[in-house]
Design an enzyme around this catalytic site. Structure first.
Site, PDB file in Angstrom:
ATOM      1  N   ASP A  89       0.867  -1.172   0.000  1.00  0.00           N
ATOM      2  CA  ASP A  89       0.000   0.000   0.000  1.00  0.00           C
ATOM      3  C   ASP A  89       0.906   1.224   0.000  1.00  0.00           C
ATOM      4  OD1 ASP A  89      -2.270   1.498  -0.072  1.00  0.00           O
ATOM      5  OD2 ASP A  89      -2.457   1.603   2.106  1.00  0.00           O
ATOM      6  N   ASP A 271      -8.469  -6.786   1.199  1.00  0.00           N
ATOM      7  CA  ASP A 271      -7.534  -6.888   2.315  1.00  0.00           C
ATOM      8  C   ASP A 271      -8.219  -6.248   3.499  1.00  0.00           C
ATOM      9  OD1 ASP A 271      -6.973  -3.974   1.459  1.00  0.00           O
ATOM     10  OD2 ASP A 271      -5.951  -4.181   3.375  1.00  0.00           O
ATOM     11  N   CYS A 309     -12.705 -27.312  11.517  1.00  0.00           N
ATOM     12  CA  CYS A 309     -11.762 -26.366  10.922  1.00  0.00           C
ATOM     13  C   CYS A 309     -10.400 -27.036  10.799  1.00  0.00           C
ATOM     14  CB  CYS A 309     -11.652 -25.108  11.790  1.00  0.00           C
ATOM     15  SG  CYS A 309     -10.376 -23.948  11.232  1.00  0.00           S
ATOM     16  N   CYS A 311      -7.490 -25.557  10.542  1.00  0.00           N
ATOM     17  CA  CYS A 311      -6.351 -24.698  10.904  1.00  0.00           C
ATOM     18  C   CYS A 311      -5.528 -25.325  12.022  1.00  0.00           C
ATOM     19  CB  CYS A 311      -6.834 -23.308  11.299  1.00  0.00           C
ATOM     20  SG  CYS A 311      -7.282 -23.105  13.028  1.00  0.00           S
ATOM     21  N   CYS A 314      -7.200 -25.016  15.555  1.00  0.00           N
ATOM     22  CA  CYS A 314      -8.364 -25.867  15.825  1.00  0.00           C
ATOM     23  C   CYS A 314      -8.006 -27.344  15.890  1.00  0.00           C
ATOM     24  CB  CYS A 314      -9.447 -25.633  14.781  1.00  0.00           C
ATOM     25  SG  CYS A 314     -10.302 -24.065  15.009  1.00  0.00           S
ATOM     26  N   HIS A 340      -5.986 -18.813  13.330  1.00  0.00           N
ATOM     27  CA  HIS A 340      -7.337 -19.293  12.995  1.00  0.00           C
ATOM     28  C   HIS A 340      -8.068 -18.304  12.090  1.00  0.00           C
ATOM     29  CE1 HIS A 340     -11.363 -20.977  13.209  1.00  0.00           C
ATOM     30  NE2 HIS A 340     -11.771 -19.733  13.381  1.00  0.00           N
TER      31      HIS A 340
END
Length: 376
Positions: A89, A271, A309, A311, A314, A340
RNA sequence: GGGAGGAUUCCCGAGCGGCCAAAGGGGGCAGACUGUAAAUCUGUUGUCUAUGACUACGAUGGUUCGAAUCCAUCUCCUCCCA
């Protein structure tokens, strides 16, 4: 280089190729403002959570450590050991977020560093030079992110200046890419649409910048306090004026519901700091809504944040353990929670891409907008 | 044994006659967060039949129109001297 693979209504499946690999869109860019995901995630963690593209910030990396240091170390990719795409950015958002520390002129913006108060000048040429030294794959135009509300005369003047700045950005990046010592000569420029909440200014501006034939087009200055419906309305008005064969990026947005609605209107890139920030504050995303792990009701909840999940958090840990870590202010709480939430966002985007691929995006949207917006 | 200083709401700690259910922290409970000056910020935190009432500032008894605040005694803690 952007390829539109297919559409489902106005939703688009695309692929953008960069010097550091391809990006399947719609995509969520994971925000690492200072070349790090807040919450103590590094490049290896980004790969584990399914990140395709990381976003860093020109102003912040200019302040610290300084772009010349990063250039000497081989550019931002090598510096942070992330060899996949990076978008930087421009510093335009800091005109908004650091409003009390800056003064805008036609040439650019005079900031007082938020770190040590020293004078910093950043205009289109400076922003492009920093982004070139960083060697990101996508550089953003130096724009003014206009606060909301803003008067029509202010927005008109600001947008006209942002357009002039964009022309300077385009000229500058072309020169910088042609230099022999360019860190990433394949760097491309995205323009940014502004116009506050004034439809006609927005549409005229988008038409104007579309003529510049840039690599992509962002819609900026949204989700800065206006009602969500106003944001959606602006997208409805503005996106038809954006080139269909170029990627569209809705800057700084947003909630899962915002993203689903944005994709529906033809946005390809998103984003947002929200998943990482909310994670650090104990708010975790699930398909049934957002849970606040600080709440007493999770004190003895042995379930993972979300059943099923995939991830790393998890797979290993319970809500009760995470709640304890938050209450005890253990750094691990942030790391596990951010892992997560970003995994959740990246997985949401993968599900969105699948839905578009399979021509069932409307059904996908109808099924998920409401549950994902809940607080439970 | 002698002397000095303390005891405040869950904790630490301010208050030293009325503006005190009592500053400020911490802890607890909840809320906010959208191109990151954010592991930050905000609200709330004695009880109740709740624009009022009741119970509270170690205990008991007093002074006063009125006491967390003044006096007496007691209990416990800390420090100094022997």
């Amino acid at each position: 280089m952007f390829t539109l693979i297919k559409t489902d209504g106005s939703a688009r499946r695309g692929r953008m190729t960069t010097p550091h690999g391809a990006i399947e869109t719609p995509v969520f860019m994971n925000v690492g403002t200072q070349a790090a995901i807040k919450g103590a995630l590094d490049a290896g963690d980004l790969e584990r959570i399914g990140c395709q593209i990381e976003l860093s910030n020109t102003y912040h990396l200019h302040v610290r450590p300084g772009e010349e240091i990063i250039r000497k170390l081989g550019g931002l990719h090598r510096f942070m050991k992330w060899e996949h795409p990076i978008l930087t950015d421009s510093g335009g958002f800091q005109i908004f977020s650091l409003a009390s520390l800056r003064k805008i002129t036609e040439d650019g913006v005079h900031f007082h560093s938020h770190v040590d108060g020293c004078k910093i000048f950043m205009g289109p040429e400076e922003s492009m030079a920093v982004q070139s030294a960083l060697g990101s794959d996508i550089a953003m135009a130096f724009d003014e992110c206009v606060a909301n509300p803003a008067t029509r005369p202010y927005v008109e003047a600001s947008v006209a200046r942002t357009t002039r700045w964009l022309e300077r950005c385009k000229r500058t990046i072309t020169e910088l890419n042609a230099r022999e010592d360019a860190v990433n000569p394949g760097q491309v420029l995205f323009g940014i649409n502004q116009g506050g909440t004034y439809d006609d200014i927005r549409v005229e501006h988008m038409k104007r910048i579309a003529e510049l034939d840039l690599a992509g087009y962002a819609v900026g200055g949204l989700a800065v306090g206006e009602p969500t419906e106003v944001m959606y309305h602006i997208l409805d008005e503005v996106l038809p004026a954006a080139p269909a064969d170029k990627p569209r990026y809705l800057m700084g947005v947003g909630t899962p519901a915002n993203i689903i609605e944005g994709v529906r209107r033809g946005i390809d890139f998103f984003d947002c700091v929200m998943p990482a920030r909310n994670a650090r504050h104990g708010h975790l995303y699930t398909h049934e809504g957002v849970i606040n792990l600080n709440n007493l009701k999770y004190a003895v909840d042995d379930r993972p944040i979300e059943e099923g999940c995939g991830c790393p958090t998890c797979r290993m840990h319970s809500r009760a353990y995470l709640r304890h870590l938050f209450r005890a202010q253990e750094m691990l709480a942030c790391r596990l929670a951010v892992t997560h939430n970003l995994y959740f966002y990246n997985k949401l985007m993968a599900d969105i891409r699948d839905a578009i691929d399979e021509d069932r995006y409307d059904a996908f949207r109808a099924a998920w907008v409401e549950p994902l917006s809940r607080r439970i």
